[in-house]
Design an enzyme around this catalytic site. Structure first.
Site, PDB file in Angstrom:
ATOM      1  N   SER A 133       0.844  -1.191   0.000  1.00  0.00           N
ATOM      2  CA  SER A 133       0.000   0.000   0.000  1.00  0.00           C
ATOM      3  C   SER A 133       0.887   1.253   0.000  1.00  0.00           C
ATOM      4  CB  SER A 133      -0.942  -0.046   1.209  1.00  0.00           C
ATOM      5  OG  SER A 133      -1.951   0.915   1.121  1.00  0.00           O
ATOM      6  N   ARG A 199     -12.583   7.133   8.842  1.00  0.00           N
ATOM      7  CA  ARG A 199     -12.228   5.705   8.889  1.00  0.00           C
ATOM      8  C   ARG A 199     -13.356   4.845   8.339  1.00  0.00           C
ATOM      9  NH1 ARG A 199      -7.600   2.802   8.846  1.00  0.00           N
ATOM     10  NH2 ARG A 199      -7.660   0.991  10.211  1.00  0.00           N
ATOM     11  N   ASP A 287      -9.055  -6.511  -4.653  1.00  0.00           N
ATOM     12  CA  ASP A 287      -8.684  -5.174  -4.190  1.00  0.00           C
ATOM     13  C   ASP A 287      -9.248  -4.115  -5.139  1.00  0.00           C
ATOM     14  OD1 ASP A 287      -7.456  -2.890  -3.206  1.00  0.00           O
ATOM     15  OD2 ASP A 287      -5.449  -3.763  -3.126  1.00  0.00           O
ATOM     16  N   HIS A 316      -8.371  -5.005  -0.285  1.00  0.00           N
ATOM     17  CA  HIS A 316      -7.055  -4.413  -0.006  1.00  0.00           C
ATOM     18  C   HIS A 316      -6.462  -4.938   1.297  1.00  0.00           C
ATOM     19  CE1 HIS A 316      -3.837  -1.543  -0.363  1.00  0.00           C
ATOM     20  NE2 HIS A 316      -4.140  -0.967   0.790  1.00  0.00           N
ATOM     21  N   ASP A 317      -7.297  -5.164   2.293  1.00  0.00           N
ATOM     22  CA  ASP A 317      -6.815  -5.662   3.579  1.00  0.00           C
ATOM     23  C   ASP A 317      -6.255  -7.075   3.490  1.00  0.00           C
ATOM     24  OD1 ASP A 317      -7.164  -3.426   5.108  1.00  0.00           O
ATOM     25  OD2 ASP A 317      -8.961  -4.109   6.132  1.00  0.00           O
TER      26      ASP A 317
END
Length: 340
Positions: A133, A199, A287, A316-317
């Site tokens: 990332s 967030r 992702d 993505h995580d």
């Protein structure tokens, strides 16, 4: 072990602003050998810190990629973060540059600061530079601008320049922070409600609809409010508020947006062709933030690069959640051609 490097001289940023002093928190594992070359350097992502053993545990330990018995492992809390390094709310930053007025720190500035730590530690050569990332953006910039320092490079879920899609997500998060009056007023403890909302926005880019629909589904058809998914967003937002500085988050999102390897070159492709390290680009099929196509692009234009795609439902995580899979595939690749 955790350490703090202090640079007691003015540190000039690429935008012309100057920080009067620079602090960089870093953690090392293992011992540096006599030739200063048994080094694995980890560049961390947006809200992580220098304790790579804690946030990437499946890659850390004997027999794994980050083997502290074999290698000297280094991870630095990057410039602009809030885990011991100089950032928006640090005491060493003058009031005129504090909090929401903290100047743009771009990837070039971060890598320039890493060079100071590298020299301080007497590191001569990096066997493996790895980042995911925002950490991958740092690793790529390093490999482009200091190509002879790195033998092997591994980047995961990152890109050569931040996409309009990614910039739009980050801008939306900044809008959430700016909607918080305490952030606009630049209060020392300001921005917490804005960070919570930011967030929540970010999570939608980090995960996928599939994992939300599996993990946040309701057990009753009768519920009309107080949904599980809503509680999850609230919990994750509050969790970040308790550990991260809103002003640092705001600044770092701009750092990510500013990333473009083509800056200073005739094209992004020309920049990528400067990389000399044998490279592995890892994409995550689901992702949506840093797409697999962006990893294919990197692998296509870097002269000696391989591409691997992970099939994960975590989006993505996945670069964090799928640690065991990632450790095994990178370790296998890293151990090939060990004399490079």
């Amino acid at each position: 072990m955790p350490n703090v490097f202090i640079y007691n001289k003015p540190f000039e940023l690429e935008n012309g602003k100057t920080l009067p002093v620079l602090k960089l928190a870093y953690t090392t594992y293992g011992k540096l050998n006599s030739d200063g070359g048994n080094v694995i350097w980890v560049c961390h992502a947006l809200t992580a810190d220098s304790n790579v053993d804690q946030w990437w545990p499946d890659l850390y330990g004997q027999g794994r990629l980050l083997d502290y018995k074999e290698y000297f492992i280094v991870c630095v809390n990057f410039l602009g973060s809030c885990y011991g390094s100089t950032g928006a709310s640090s005491s060493e930053v003058p009031e005129s540059l504090k909090r929401k007025n903290f100047p743009l720190v771009n990837i070039a500035d971060i890598v320039k600061a890493y060079q100071l730590v590298k020299a301080h530690l007497n590191i001569k050569k990096i066997q493996l530079l790895i980042g995911a990332s925002l950490g991958g953006q740092q690793a790529l910039h390093w490999a482009v601008h200091y190509p002879n320092q790195i033998k092997k490079l591994c980047v995961l879920a990152t890109n050569a320049f931040h996409s309009p899609w990614g910039i739009a997500f980050n801008a939306s998060q900044r809008f959430a922070l700016e909607a918080d009056k305490s952030f606009r007023d630049n209060e020392p403890e300001g921005g917490k409600l804005g960070l919570k909302a930011a967030r929540s926005i970010a999570l939608l880019s980090y995960r996928t609809s599939k994992i939300y629909n599996l993990s946040q589904s309701e057990s009753s058809n009768e519920k009309q409010n107080h949904f599980v998914a809503e509680s999850y967003q609230n919990y994750q937002g509050q969790k970040l508020v308790e550990r991260f500085c809103p002003y640092a988050y705001y600044a770092i999102s701009k750092t990510m947006d500013s990333h473009n390897l083509g800056r200073g070159f005739s094209s992004v492709k020309k920049a990528l062709q400067r990389i000399e390290a044998k490279t592995l680009c890892v994409g995550i099929k689901s992702d949506i933030l840093f797409t697999s196509d962006e990893q294919r692009y990197l692998a296509h234009y870097i002269n000696d690069a391989d591409f691997i795609e992970i099939d994960s439902i975590y989006g993505h995580d996945g670069f964090l959640v799928e640690g065991k899979i990632i450790n095994n595939l990178i370790l296998k690749w890293f151990n090939e051609n060990p004399n490079l």
